[in-house]
Motif scaffolding. Structure first.
Motif, PDB file in Angstrom:
ATOM      1  N   GLU A   1       0.825  -1.202   0.000  1.00 13.06           N
ATOM      2  CA  GLU A   1       0.000   0.000   0.000  1.00 13.06           C
ATOM      3  C   GLU A   1       0.866   1.262   0.000  1.00 13.06           C
TER       4      GLU A   1
ATOM      5  N   GLU B   1       4.227   1.089  -3.842  1.00 16.38           N
ATOM      6  CA  GLU B   1       3.718   0.346  -4.986  1.00 16.38           C
ATOM      7  C   GLU B   1       4.859  -0.147  -5.875  1.00 16.38           C
TER       8      GLU B   1
ATOM      9  N   SER C   1      -5.410  -2.366  -6.580  1.00 17.45           N
ATOM     10  CA  SER C   1      -4.531  -2.064  -7.705  1.00 17.45           C
ATOM     11  C   SER C   1      -3.539  -3.216  -7.827  1.00 17.45           C
TER      12      SER C   1
ATOM     13  N   LEU D   1      -1.867   6.190 -13.481  1.00 17.04           N
ATOM     14  CA  LEU D   1      -2.682   6.237 -12.266  1.00 17.04           C
ATOM     15  C   LEU D   1      -1.851   6.863 -11.155  1.00 17.04           C
TER      16      LEU D   1
ATOM     17  N   LYS E   1      -1.710   8.081  -7.227  1.00 14.86           N
ATOM     18  CA  LYS E   1      -2.369   7.862  -5.946  1.00 14.86           C
ATOM     19  C   LYS E   1      -2.209   9.094  -5.051  1.00 14.86           C
TER      20      LYS E   1
ATOM     21  N   ASP F   1      -3.593  10.352  -1.387  1.00 15.80           N
ATOM     22  CA  ASP F   1      -4.269   9.803  -0.210  1.00 15.80           C
ATOM     23  C   ASP F   1      -4.748   8.391  -0.560  1.00 15.80           C
ATOM     24  N   LYS F   2      -6.050   8.154  -0.535  1.00 13.21           N
ATOM     25  CA  LYS F   2      -6.561   6.821  -0.849  1.00 13.21           C
ATOM     26  C   LYS F   2      -7.296   6.785  -2.187  1.00 13.21           C
ATOM     27  N   LYS F   3      -7.080   7.831  -2.985  1.00 13.05           N
ATOM     28  CA  LYS F   3      -7.740   7.912  -4.281  1.00 13.05           C
ATOM     29  C   LYS F   3      -6.729   7.693  -5.405  1.00 13.05           C
ATOM     30  N   LEU F   4      -7.195   7.061  -6.488  1.00  8.10           N
ATOM     31  CA  LEU F   4      -6.385   6.896  -7.685  1.00  8.10           C
ATOM     32  C   LEU F   4      -6.933   7.802  -8.782  1.00  8.10           C
ATOM     33  N   TYR F   5      -6.095   8.700  -9.268  1.00  7.74           N
ATOM     34  CA  TYR F   5      -6.502   9.622 -10.328  1.00  7.74           C
ATOM     35  C   TYR F   5      -5.985   9.096 -11.675  1.00  7.74           C
TER      36      TYR F   5
ATOM     37  N   ILE G   1       1.740  13.375  -4.605  1.00  7.72           N
ATOM     38  CA  ILE G   1       1.702  11.918  -4.545  1.00  7.72           C
ATOM     39  C   ILE G   1       2.866  11.380  -3.717  1.00  7.72           C
TER      40      ILE G   1
ATOM     41  N   SER H   1       5.572   9.295  -3.910  1.00  5.68           N
ATOM     42  CA  SER H   1       6.423   8.605  -4.876  1.00  5.68           C
ATOM     43  C   SER H   1       7.729   9.366  -5.023  1.00  5.68           C
TER      44      SER H   1
END
Length: 224
Positions: free
Chosen positions: A44, A47, A71, A128, A130, A132-136, A164, A166
């Motif tokens: 989580e 990724e 995902s 995609l 990420k 918070d807990k949403k995937l755009y 994000i 990352s």
């Protein structure tokens, strides 16, 4: 680089896979977990492109763990039990490796991964992201540039900024290099959005983005 994680309850199996990953020039190990429950939090937060996933584990099987992921990365299932192979392939697994795993067989599986990733990236015109807990679902054409932001990255779009979890290195690997290029340790730009280059900067929208000395030659070559 193909980022990957190992999930296996057997220490010796993890050791073998860890060495295989280390020896492969195109792989980067981002996580190693002794069971599926431990892996849930790790995947989580960090990724990856590929899971090297044991099927027969206590508490939660590799099959059920993979089914639970919202995902799903690519997956290579590993196990000592051939009767589980059908279940693995029904989940569109890239490959299925029987233990003990030989290195040449591992190499063949990774070639399949590379082919699968190449195909998906050629077809896919979005990424995609990420937040918070949403995937755009973000089209590449909407991205102006990316900016390092501590342990995060800012993705500057036409009308908003997404922050994000990352690294710039990971984003550089995930974005198509025919469209994006790194201009600085803290910036990646969409080359189609460049208005002009002036000195050691490029103009994108209302911003002047720096070009680092080590990146200048590649940037100028890209913009020809």
């Amino acid at each position: 680089m193909i980022t990957c994680a190992i999930i296996d309850d057997e220490p010796l199996s993890r050791q073998v896979l860890r060495q295989f990953v280390t020896d492969h020039p195109d792989l980067s190990l981002k996580g190693e977990y002794k069971d599926a429950l431990e892996a849930l939090a790790g995947i989580e937060q960090n990724e990856v492109d590929l899971l090297l996933l044991d099927i027969n584990m206590p508490k939660l099987s590799g099959i059920n763990f993979y089914k639970s992921l919202s995902s799903k990365p690519l997956v290579i299932f590993t196990t000592a039990y051939p009767e589980f192979a059908l279940d693995g392939f029904e989940l569109n697994a890239v490959d299925y490796l029987m233990k003990p795993i030989a290195f040449d067989r591992f190499l063949k599986a990774i070639q399949k991964v590379k082919g699968r990733l190449k195909t998906s990236r050629e077809i896919q015109d979005y990424i995609l992201l990420k937040v918070d807990k949403k995937l755009y679902r973000t089209p590449f054409s909407d991205i102006l540039y990316l900016e390092a932001f501590g342990d995060y990255a800012k993705v500057h779009l036409e009308n908003q900024v997404l922050i994000i979890t990352s690294t710039m290195k990971k984003m550089e690997a995930e974005l198509p290099n025919e469209l994006f290029i790194r201009t600085h340790k803290s910036y990646i730009i969409n080359t189609s959005k460049v208005e002009f280059i002036e000195g050691n900067q490029v103009k994108i929208g209302s911003q002047m983005i720096p070009i680092g000395l080590r990146y200048r030659e590649a940037v100028l070559e890209k913009m020809k």
